[in-house]
Design a protein around this motif. Structure first.
Motif, mmCIF file in Angstrom:
data_model
loop_
_atom_site.group_PDB
_atom_site.id
_atom_site.type_symbol
_atom_site.label_atom_id
_atom_site.label_comp_id
_atom_site.label_asym_id
_atom_site.label_seq_id
_atom_site.Cartn_x
_atom_site.Cartn_y
_atom_site.Cartn_z
ATOM 1 N N PHE A 346 0.809 -1.207 0.000
ATOM 2 C CA PHE A 346 0.000 0.000 0.000
ATOM 3 C C PHE A 346 0.849 1.267 0.000
ATOM 4 O O PHE A 346 0.364 2.345 -0.366
ATOM 5 N N ARG A 370 -7.593 -0.175 -9.712
ATOM 6 C CA ARG A 370 -7.596 -0.910 -8.450
ATOM 7 C C ARG A 370 -8.533 -2.104 -8.587
ATOM 8 O O ARG A 370 -9.718 -1.959 -8.890
ATOM 9 N N GLU A 373 -7.694 -6.469 -3.159
ATOM 10 C CA GLU A 373 -6.565 -6.778 -2.300
ATOM 11 C C GLU A 373 -6.232 -8.253 -2.439
ATOM 12 O O GLU A 373 -7.014 -9.042 -2.967
ATOM 13 N N THR A 375 -3.746 -11.423 -0.229
ATOM 14 C CA THR A 375 -2.873 -11.798 0.877
ATOM 15 C C THR A 375 -1.785 -12.717 0.339
ATOM 16 O O THR A 375 -2.079 -13.763 -0.258
ATOM 17 N N THR A 381 -1.164 -8.273 3.543
ATOM 18 C CA THR A 381 -2.195 -7.818 2.607
ATOM 19 C C THR A 381 -1.612 -6.756 1.688
ATOM 20 O O THR A 381 -0.988 -5.795 2.142
ATOM 21 N N ARG A 382 -1.808 -6.959 0.390
ATOM 22 C CA ARG A 382 -1.295 -6.031 -0.615
ATOM 23 C C ARG A 382 -2.432 -5.589 -1.531
ATOM 24 O O ARG A 382 -3.445 -6.284 -1.660
ATOM 25 N N ALA A 383 -2.233 -4.450 -2.141
ATOM 26 C CA ALA A 383 -3.194 -3.951 -3.118
ATOM 27 C C ALA A 383 -2.940 -4.614 -4.460
ATOM 28 O O ALA A 383 -1.784 -4.844 -4.848
#
Length: 421
Positions: A346, A370, A373, A375, A381-383
């Motif tokens: 993020f 976007r 998200e 994992t 957790t990443r975007a």
């Protein structure tokens, strides 16, 4: 004497003036230093290597449970509460008894309505018999009129031959008129028979409906669950007298339990498109250690006060029995797989949908899509983003710079984890 004093006073001034002149001469004739060269600062940033791949995004959502089938059951008859087998918070299966009202008064009312109905049924039968009897009597009375007419004709014939009297003619005339009056009355009775029968049948139908209503009231003395439900409130206790319309219990159907969660604006167009395509959108969560499964079925038709965006409504498919109304729930919505998607920390995002690619040690801003998200294997957790210009091996700045602009010179320190992947 005076000249000596003046010379003493001027001597220090002359020495100071000579020193200043000498300094200026030396400064003017000495070598000059080169001007300093201006240098641009390179900002230190952490970089991650881009690796587009097929990823399945998720969304962390926060919502509360609700139900469109929350009902307050009310008394349909008047009477005393006989029993209340359920308590607030209990789960009741379909057809389970919730409240029983003493049906003694209802039974008496049913007996009265049935007696009135039986009386009306007998009246209908009586009208039918009466109509049949009137029709048969009319035939005989018309025959009597003919007999009276012949009797009058004979009386007049006898009087014409001086064999009878005027009194006999009058008696025969009277008998004829009486017979005609009887026929008229009977004809009116026959003509009125359908109306009398219709009135009797209407009264019978009205009283039959009253009996059915009384029987329905008798059934309403026991309030049962229509489906598997959970009791929210119980408003009555045994021995309490209730009137028609008084609240008894409030409950909601378990199979209609929903979770209302607000959606981020960046994914709202995509969620709308997926719903229009009837794509399955499952979600998972847990409450007090119990797993919860749900499915996104529709979007809310209005934005409530205090909500930032449009809410999504999830139908709970598993674990509804562990969820009371207005319970806070953390859901993870699983979206369909996305090709050419990139997982980034993020810190690489500026605003909602902007990243900076490092090209020749300078920043280049890109407006990305976007997707949600994800994992990673380390539990972080990443975007998840996507951009058609981002290719494998490109480097994104993963450090928040307050002065990040296109063309800003940076010095990149690659993330070892990103390089390993």
């Amino acid at each position: 004497m005076s000249r000596t004093r003046v010379a003493r006073k001027l001597a220090p001034l002359l020495i100071l003036a000579a020193a200043i002149v000498g300094f200026l001469v030396l400064r003017a004739t000495g070598p000059s230093a080169p001007p300093p060269e201006a240098s641009e600062r390179a900002w230190q940033v952490r970089g991650i290597a881009v690796d587009p791949a097929l990823n399945r995004p998720t969304l962390q959502l926060y919502g509360r449970t609700s139900s469109p089938q929350t009902a307050t059951l009310r008394a349909a008859i008047e009477g005393e509460i006989a029993s209340v087998p359920v308590r607030a918070g209990a789960i009741a299966e379909a057809e389970a008894l919730l409240v029983r009202i003493d049906a003694e008064e209802t039974l008496l009312n049913l007996a009265q309505r049935e007696a009135e109905w039986n009386e009306a049924t007998a009246a209908v039968q009586s009208e039918r018999v009466r109509a049949e009897a009137d029709a048969q009597a009319l035939v005989r009375e018309r025959a009597l009129v003919q007999i009276a007419q012949r009797g009058l004709a004979r009386a007049r014939d006898l009087r014409a031959r001086d064999l009878g009297s005027d009194a006999a003619v009058d008696d025969a005339q009277r008998s004829l008129e009486q017979a005609r009056l009887a026929v008229d009355a009977r004809e009116r009775a026959v003509a009125d028979a359908p109306s009398r029968l219709a009135q009797a049948e209407a009264r019978e139908a009205r009283l039959r409906a009253a009996v059915e209503r009384a029987r329905l009231d008798l059934n309403r003395a026991e309030i049962r669950a229509d489906a598997n439900c959970r009791v929210v409130e119980v408003h009555v206790t045994p021995g309490e007298r209730v009137r028609v319309g008084d609240p008894l219990v409030r409950l909601y159907a378990l199979d209609a339990l929903e979770i209302r969660a607000s959606l981020p604006e960046v994914v709202l167009p995509r969620i709308t498109r997926l719903l229009a395509q009837e794509q399955p959108l499952p979600a998972e969560g847990s409450v007090a250690g119990q797993p919860i499964r749900a499915e996104l079925v529709r979007l809310a038709g209005e934005t409530r006060e205090g909500e930032a965006g449009i809410s999504a409504l999830f139908r709970v498919t598993e674990g509804a029995g562990d969820l009371p109304l207005n319970r806070f729930v953390n859901l993870q919505l699983r979206l369909p797989e996305e090709p050419d998607s990139i997982a980034v920390p993020f810190e690489a995002l500026y605003g909602r949908d902007r990243v900076y690619r490092v090209v020749d040690a300078r920043l280049q801003g890109l407006q990305v899509e976007r997707l949600g998200e994800i994992t990673d294997a380390e539990g972080q957790t990443r975007a998840l983003i996507r951009h058609p210009e981002l290719e494998s091996g490109d480097v994104l700045a993963a450090t928040r710079l307050p002065n990040a602009v296109d063309g800003l010179q940076v010095e990149v320190e690659m993330n070892s984890t990103a390089e390993t992947r």
